[in-house]
Scaffold this motif. Structure first.
Motif, PDB file in Angstrom:
ATOM      1  N   ALA B  59      -6.777  53.923  37.915  1.00 55.24           N
ATOM      2  CA  ALA B  59      -6.990  54.526  36.606  1.00 55.24           C
ATOM      3  C   ALA B  59      -6.051  55.722  36.486  1.00 55.24           C
ATOM      4  O   ALA B  59      -5.722  56.366  37.477  1.00 55.24           O
ATOM      5  CB  ALA B  59      -8.437  54.969  36.476  1.00 55.24           C
ATOM      6  N   GLU B  60      -5.660  56.033  35.278  1.00 52.43           N
ATOM      7  CA  GLU B  60      -4.615  57.029  35.054  1.00 52.43           C
ATOM      8  C   GLU B  60      -4.869  58.372  35.730  1.00 52.43           C
ATOM      9  O   GLU B  60      -4.023  58.886  36.449  1.00 52.43           O
ATOM     10  CB  GLU B  60      -4.477  57.243  33.557  1.00 52.43           C
ATOM     11  N   ALA B  61      -6.055  58.914  35.504  1.00 57.00           N
ATOM     12  CA  ALA B  61      -6.341  60.225  36.092  1.00 57.00           C
ATOM     13  C   ALA B  61      -6.290  60.160  37.597  1.00 57.00           C
ATOM     14  O   ALA B  61      -5.806  61.074  38.259  1.00 57.00           O
ATOM     15  CB  ALA B  61      -7.712  60.703  35.623  1.00 57.00           C
TER      16      ALA B  61
ATOM     17  N   PRO C 227     -13.190  52.838  37.547  1.00 61.22           N
ATOM     18  CA  PRO C 227     -12.562  53.569  36.447  1.00 61.22           C
ATOM     19  C   PRO C 227     -11.293  52.903  35.955  1.00 61.22           C
ATOM     20  O   PRO C 227     -10.830  53.184  34.858  1.00 61.22           O
ATOM     21  CB  PRO C 227     -12.237  54.933  37.066  1.00 61.22           C
ATOM     22  N   GLY C 228     -10.720  52.029  36.752  1.00 59.01           N
ATOM     23  CA  GLY C 228      -9.525  51.325  36.316  1.00 59.01           C
ATOM     24  C   GLY C 228      -9.769  50.482  35.081  1.00 59.01           C
ATOM     25  O   GLY C 228      -8.851  50.168  34.332  1.00 59.01           O
ATOM     26  N   TYR C 229     -11.032  50.117  34.862  1.00 65.45           N
ATOM     27  CA  TYR C 229     -11.326  49.323  33.683  1.00 65.45           C
ATOM     28  C   TYR C 229     -11.403  50.164  32.427  1.00 65.45           C
ATOM     29  O   TYR C 229     -11.499  49.653  31.326  1.00 65.45           O
ATOM     30  CB  TYR C 229     -12.643  48.570  33.877  1.00 65.45           C
ATOM     31  N   ILE C 230     -11.392  51.487  32.617  1.00 71.41           N
ATOM     32  CA  ILE C 230     -11.388  52.363  31.454  1.00 71.41           C
ATOM     33  C   ILE C 230      -9.934  52.641  31.165  1.00 71.41           C
ATOM     34  O   ILE C 230      -9.407  53.676  31.462  1.00 71.41           O
ATOM     35  CB  ILE C 230     -12.116  53.678  31.771  1.00 71.41           C
ATOM     36  N   GLY C 231      -9.263  51.707  30.629  1.00 68.92           N
ATOM     37  CA  GLY C 231      -7.824  51.768  30.500  1.00 68.92           C
ATOM     38  C   GLY C 231      -7.342  52.816  29.527  1.00 68.92           C
ATOM     39  O   GLY C 231      -8.101  53.503  28.886  1.00 68.92           O
ATOM     40  N   PHE C 232      -6.045  52.948  29.432  1.00 71.37           N
ATOM     41  CA  PHE C 232      -5.479  53.938  28.526  1.00 71.37           C
ATOM     42  C   PHE C 232      -5.627  53.520  27.082  1.00 71.37           C
ATOM     43  O   PHE C 232      -5.882  54.312  26.209  1.00 71.37           O
ATOM     44  CB  PHE C 232      -3.994  54.140  28.854  1.00 71.37           C
ATOM     45  N   VAL C 233      -5.466  52.247  26.839  1.00 71.63           N
ATOM     46  CA  VAL C 233      -5.513  51.799  25.458  1.00 71.63           C
ATOM     47  C   VAL C 233      -6.879  51.241  25.088  1.00 71.63           C
ATOM     48  O   VAL C 233      -7.464  51.599  24.097  1.00 71.63           O
ATOM     49  CB  VAL C 233      -4.452  50.708  25.196  1.00 71.63           C
ATOM     50  N   ARG C 234      -7.389  50.402  25.902  1.00 75.20           N
ATOM     51  CA  ARG C 234      -8.664  49.833  25.525  1.00 75.20           C
ATOM     52  C   ARG C 234      -9.609  49.845  26.722  1.00 75.20           C
ATOM     53  O   ARG C 234      -9.227  49.569  27.833  1.00 75.20           O
ATOM     54  CB  ARG C 234      -8.472  48.395  25.037  1.00 75.20           C
ATOM     55  N   MET C 235     -10.845  50.113  26.432  1.00 78.45           N
ATOM     56  CA  MET C 235     -11.849  50.059  27.490  1.00 78.45           C
ATOM     57  C   MET C 235     -12.271  48.609  27.636  1.00 78.45           C
ATOM     58  O   MET C 235     -12.718  47.996  26.688  1.00 78.45           O
ATOM     59  CB  MET C 235     -13.062  50.874  27.088  1.00 78.45           C
ATOM     60  N   ARG C 236     -12.108  48.108  28.848  1.00 76.63           N
ATOM     61  CA  ARG C 236     -12.487  46.720  29.023  1.00 76.63           C
ATOM     62  C   ARG C 236     -13.963  46.664  29.387  1.00 76.63           C
ATOM     63  O   ARG C 236     -14.337  46.481  30.534  1.00 76.63           O
ATOM     64  CB  ARG C 236     -11.605  46.103  30.101  1.00 76.63           C
TER      65      ARG C 236
END
Lengths: 294, 426, 273
Positions: B59-61, C227-236
């Motif tokens: 994840a970005e952060a 948290p990787g699923y809370i992406g920058f563009v869309r939350m999967r």
């Protein structure tokens, strides 16, 4: 050769053989980082300039203790932790009492009740964030069904702290409940039967018999519940990011911001040491309180 | 023609690869569609160069923390990482990332050389002290999303200025079914206190002609124009934004539009595909795009992220090949035909027909890319602290009311001045 | 003990309400994982919908099963190691003559107080110098900091509850200290042991911070991946919910299995033997 094996035999049968592994392991793990953190707290170190570490003595501590932001974080954290622990204790005890009997379905109900602790904190934060949402959330949906106006719990500076306390209590009461239940279940029924014969009522039994006998588990439950709350991070971070404003910024969040967003590792270490200190004071007080009431 | 070029490329690279042994490089990227698309095409790169690529997605952060720790400890775990434009100055200054000018001059591969085709402002975002420290991988500009059906229904023009925006937002905040509750809100944006919301209000004061920091690095938050800008922002969100705005981040703001609750939203252009995605959007086909509102300048949300080479990497040549390939016009041209991305960094791709055909907002994006300006963002190492103070103040103002903006901005300005003074800027 | 019908019914009602409150968010997560994307945020909420397994398919065909395995290995490894270290320590402190017992106990407690955000830096430098980043060992050892203190405190209090007479009876019978430990103390404190094991697993299963910093390609655990699923563009949301559900299941199964063997009270096991 002979002396060594004799020495080993003597050691193995001594009392200290039991605790040696534990103590060595913990000492090894804890000594190095604590010393490192202590010496780092006396320095100014910005991680983006990795080689520049400047010794500044106690100025980090002084700056922090005088900083309004720290005081705010401290107050928020103390309210969050102590209210949450108290609520968990009461609710946990009630649930433990109710479960302290055999009935069909007990195992399943108990397993269900510990689910809040099993769901990953990040997910807990996300789910509760949306549950609190004024437009899309479940809580407001039910409030509207009951005739109330929808309310943005997490967007209001006065309600955000109670809101995250509720989520924290939801998340960690099972922890307390499980410990208290195990404690209740391992109590021998003998003194209770004697008390019944003596004519003691419910409350008397609880106050003078159950509580003292449960002192151990209660202490463990409260102490560790407090520590879980103190270091709670993911959930709050996802729910509010410390906001609105700084209304839900706990010490943990403050440390994280200092160290990993502003990259001031020296100052963050100092706050960390202060947090350690606070926890020591709180737990020592609780232990003394518990031991004096006997 | 293309086939011939590919063959030439292959031969060239094979010769080059002959001198460099089959290596493995490690790449750290963050979870997002452009990364996935890139990873899908890895086999092409591996075949062309013989270099093996191991990648990690976070994840970005989280990615930012990880790369920072890797840099600080000089462990060189990752050869290539995603670096956002706001980190370039501090990483460059600390010598964590490799300056690329030499590589561009002497090791450039004709087919993957895009240096003259990058949008100039995107490339500027990757520069520090005149040198280039990364190649732009994705460039995202701010556009205004609006509900065409609602604007038509109430005979409203697409807002162009900030005043227009306020007026249209007012008109579109309505109780549609007469039950006494507002069903649709005019405008939503980022209002939460966490630093992820920084870009929007910063871009707002930029629109009023104010830079967050002036040339002497002094914060300008207490200037009349900045206060006017934030008062506008706060009023807009309080009056015509959904409840709880003080805790709404970019994701929720987008969600309010997708579920039909909010009529307009200015944010990064990469939300465009979501608007039409029937799987998640309830307003598919109803959203149109326009340039962001303008006061003196256009509001900004501009974001560019690039690929940089770790200064401690032990495989810099291979890493450089990867960086060039991943940001090349050629690769972008291949991807644009699939329509999976919209954040290209190559001018020719942005102006291409394929882009027009696969991305509905293409005109707006192209126009916005021409006015994109990384200068709206204070790209100093301390920006994290600045964002922290500023977002907290804005969020508080949204929660309490526009009357507080002046005081809050003055306090924030004071705090930021102290922070910068302590950091040695004056 | 026979309870009155009324009392039992009230108890059931309260427990069921508690159960619903406890389960509701999980219910939301599970149903979200089965919903088509558009349905997720519809207001009023869609109670009946056409389920889809697409989200699970996406999650299970990604790298996620690998993370699941990593979480499993690390949690089980941590549990075993910390039980081996912690339980005997607790017994020693509870039953045997150890000097400065209170101080030792407090020291052990204090190891839990270290805020991870501050301690992570020295640990990161240490492990990277030893080239042990991204290994199971590093994390299993780190997690002892979370688990051992808890196990020691829990089991000490449960061992202390075993009446002296039972210990003395066993000693008189002539078993050595370690034999007593295994044959008498452990079975008597089994209830506490079960609770301890469940909670210990929980302490590490969802741990995020140390896992993020100390794992990389090979040992990444599930909490780091989420948290990787809370992406920058869309939350999967769909995939996030599916993944979150998968995270919950093993621990639930573990808890159910382990507590089935619960023995009520120590009277049953020890007095007879």
């Amino acid at each position: 050769m002979f002396f060594i094996s004799k020495w080993i035999k003597k050691f193995a049968s001594s009392d200290y053989s039991f605790i040696l592994a534990g103590l060595i392991a913990l000492l090894a793990l804890v000594v190095y980082p604590t010393i490192y953190a202590l010496q780092l707290s006396l320095k100014k170190w910005n991680l983006t300039e990795s080689t520049k570490q400047e010794f500044v003595g106690l100025s980090n501590y002084i700056n922090i203790l005088l900083d309004e932001r720290f005081i705010n974080a401290l107050t928020r954290t103390l309210i969050f932790v102590l209210v949450g622990a108290a609520l968990s204790l009461v609710l946990g005890f009630i649930l433990a009492f109710l479960l302290n009997r055999d009935f069909p379905g007990k195992g399943i109900i108990r397993a269900c009740l510990i689910v809040p602790m099993i769901v990953t904190p990040v997910v807990v934060g996300l789910v509760w964030r949306f549950m609190y949402n004024a437009e899309l959330g479940m809580i407001n949906y039910f409030l509207e069904l009951l005739g109330f106006e929808p309310f943005a719990f997490l967007g209001n500076m006065n309600t955000v702290l109670p809101a995250i306390i509720i989520t924290d209590v939801w998340q960690y009461t099972p922890f307390v409940m499980l410990i208290l239940l195990a404690g209740l279940e391992s109590l021998s029924p003998v003194p209770f039967e004697a008390a019944k014969i003596d004519g003691a009522n419910r409350w008397q039994t609880f106050r003078y018999l159950t509580l003292p006998l449960m002192k151990g588990p209660i202490l463990v439950a409260v102490l560790f519940r407090i520590m879980l709350s103190f270091s709670a991070f993911d959930t709050i971070f996802v729910m509010t990011g410390g906001g609105p404003g700084r209304a839900s910024e706990t010490l943990m969040m403050y440390v994280y911001r200092l160290g990993f967003e502003h990259w001031h590792m020296g100052k963050a270490s100092a706050v960390g040491i202060i947090m350690l200190f606070i926890l020591i004071i709180i737990s020592k007080s609780l232990i003394n309180f518990a031991n004096s009431n006997q | 023609m293309k086939k011939f070029l590919i063959v030439m490329l292959f031969i060239m690279v094979v010769c080059l690869a002959g001198t460099a042994n089959a290596q493995t490089i490690r790449v750290l990227l963050y979870e997002q569609i452009p990364s996935y698309v890139l990873m899908e095409r890895l086999p092409e790169f591996e075949k062309a160069t013989g270099i093996n690529v191991e990648y990690e997605l976070l994840a970005e952060a989280q990615m930012e923390k990880k790369e920072m720790l890797d840099f600080t400890a000089h462990t060189g775990t990752y050869d290539v990482t995603n670096v956002h434009f706001w980190y370039i100055p501090q990483f460059a200054r600390a010598k964590y990332i490799e300056p690329l000018d030499e590589w561009i001059k002497s090791n450039s591969h004709p087919e993957w050389d895009t240096i003259n085709d990058f949008v100039p402002s995107y490339l500027d975002g990757m520069k520090y002290d005149g040198k280039i420290y990364g190649l732009p991988f994705q460039g995202i500009v701010q556009i205004l999303y609006y509900r065409k059906d609602l604007l038509d229904q109430y005979n409203l023009e697409v807002p162009k200025t900030m005043d227009d925006l306020m007026n249209v937002a007012r008109e579109l905040t309505r109780d549609l079914d007469g039950d006494g509750k507002t069903d649709i809100y005019g405008y939503s944006d980022r209002g939460s206190a966490d630093p992820a919301s920084f870009m929007s209000p910063v871009g707002w004061i930029f629109a009023w002609g104010v830079n967050f920091l002036d040339e002497d690095m002094r914060p300008q938050l207490d200037t009349p124009l900045a206060i006017e800008a934030i008062t506008h922002y706060v009023t807009l969100l309080r009056e015509y934004g959904p409840p709880g705005q003080a805790n709404i981040g970019w994701a929720e703001a987008e969600q309010t539009v997708l579920s039909g609750k909010v009529a307009m939203h200015a944010d990064t252009h990469d939300l465009a595909p979501d608007m039409d995605d029937t799987e998640i959007s309830q307003v598919a086909g109803k959203i149109e795009f326009a340039m962001p509102p303008k006061q003196e300048r256009y509001a900004q949300d501009f974001f560019v992220s690039g690929l940089s080479i770790n200064a401690d990497s032990k495989h810099k040549e291979a890493a450089w090949l990867f960086v060039q390939w991943a940001t090349s016009t050629e690769l972008q041209q291949q991807i644009v035909e699939t329509g999976k991305r919209s954040d290209y960094t190559s001018q020719s791709v942005l102006a291409s027909d394929a882009f027009k055909e696969t991305v509905r907002a293409s005109d707006t994006i192209l126009k916005a890319s021409k006015v994109a300006d990384p200068a709206y963002f204070p790209r100093i190492p301390e920006f994290g602290q600045l964002a922290d103070v500023f977002c907290s103040a804005v969020s508080t103002a949204i929660a309490k009311g526009p009357e507080y903006v002046s005081t809050l901005m003055k306090e924030a300005n004071q705090t930021i001045t102290e922070i910068l003074a302590e950091a040695g800027y004056y | 003990m026979r309870e009155s019908r009324l009392k039992l019914t009230i108890i059931y009602i309260v427990l069921i309400i508690a159960g619903v409150i406890a389960l509701f968010p999980l219910y939301w997560v599970i149903t979200t994982s089965l919903k088509q994307r558009v349905d997720v945020f519809k207001m009023p909420p869609v109670w009946f919908f056409k389920p889809t397994f697409e989200n699970y398919r996406l999650v299970l065909t990604s790298r996620f099963p690998g993370y699941f395995l990593n979480s499993l290995i690390i949690s089980v490894g941590t549990l075993i190691l910390s039980l081996l270290i912690g339980v005997p320590t607790a017994y020693g402190l509870a039953k045997l003559k150890i000097k400065k017992k209170k101080d030792i106990l407090f020291f052990i407690l204090s190891t839990r107080m270290a805020p991870p955000a501050v301690f992570i830096i020295p640990f990161y430098f240490l492990w990277s110098r030893l080239h042990l980043i991204d290994t199971y060992i590093a994390l299993v050892i780190m997690y002892q900091l979370f688990t051992v203190s808890f196990i020691v405190w829990m089991m000490t209090s449960f061992f202390e509850e075993i009446p002296r007479e039972i210990d003395e009876a066993a000693w008189i019978d002539g078993c050595s200290k370690w034999e007593c430990f295994f044959k008498v103390a452990l079975p008597s404190a089994y209830g506490g042991l079960v609770a301890t094991m469940i909670l210990t697993v929980l302490l590490t299963w969802n741990e995020f911070f140390y896992a993020l910093i100390l794992t990389a390609f090979k040992t990444k655990t599930m909490p780091v991946a989420l948290p990787g699923y809370i992406g920058f563009v869309r939350m999967r949301w769909g995939e996030l919910s599916a993944a979150a559900t998968i995270v919950v299941i093993p621990v639930l199964i573990f808890a159910l299995i382990v507590q089935k063997n619960l023995v009520r009270g120590l009277v049953g096991s020890s007095v007879k033997g």
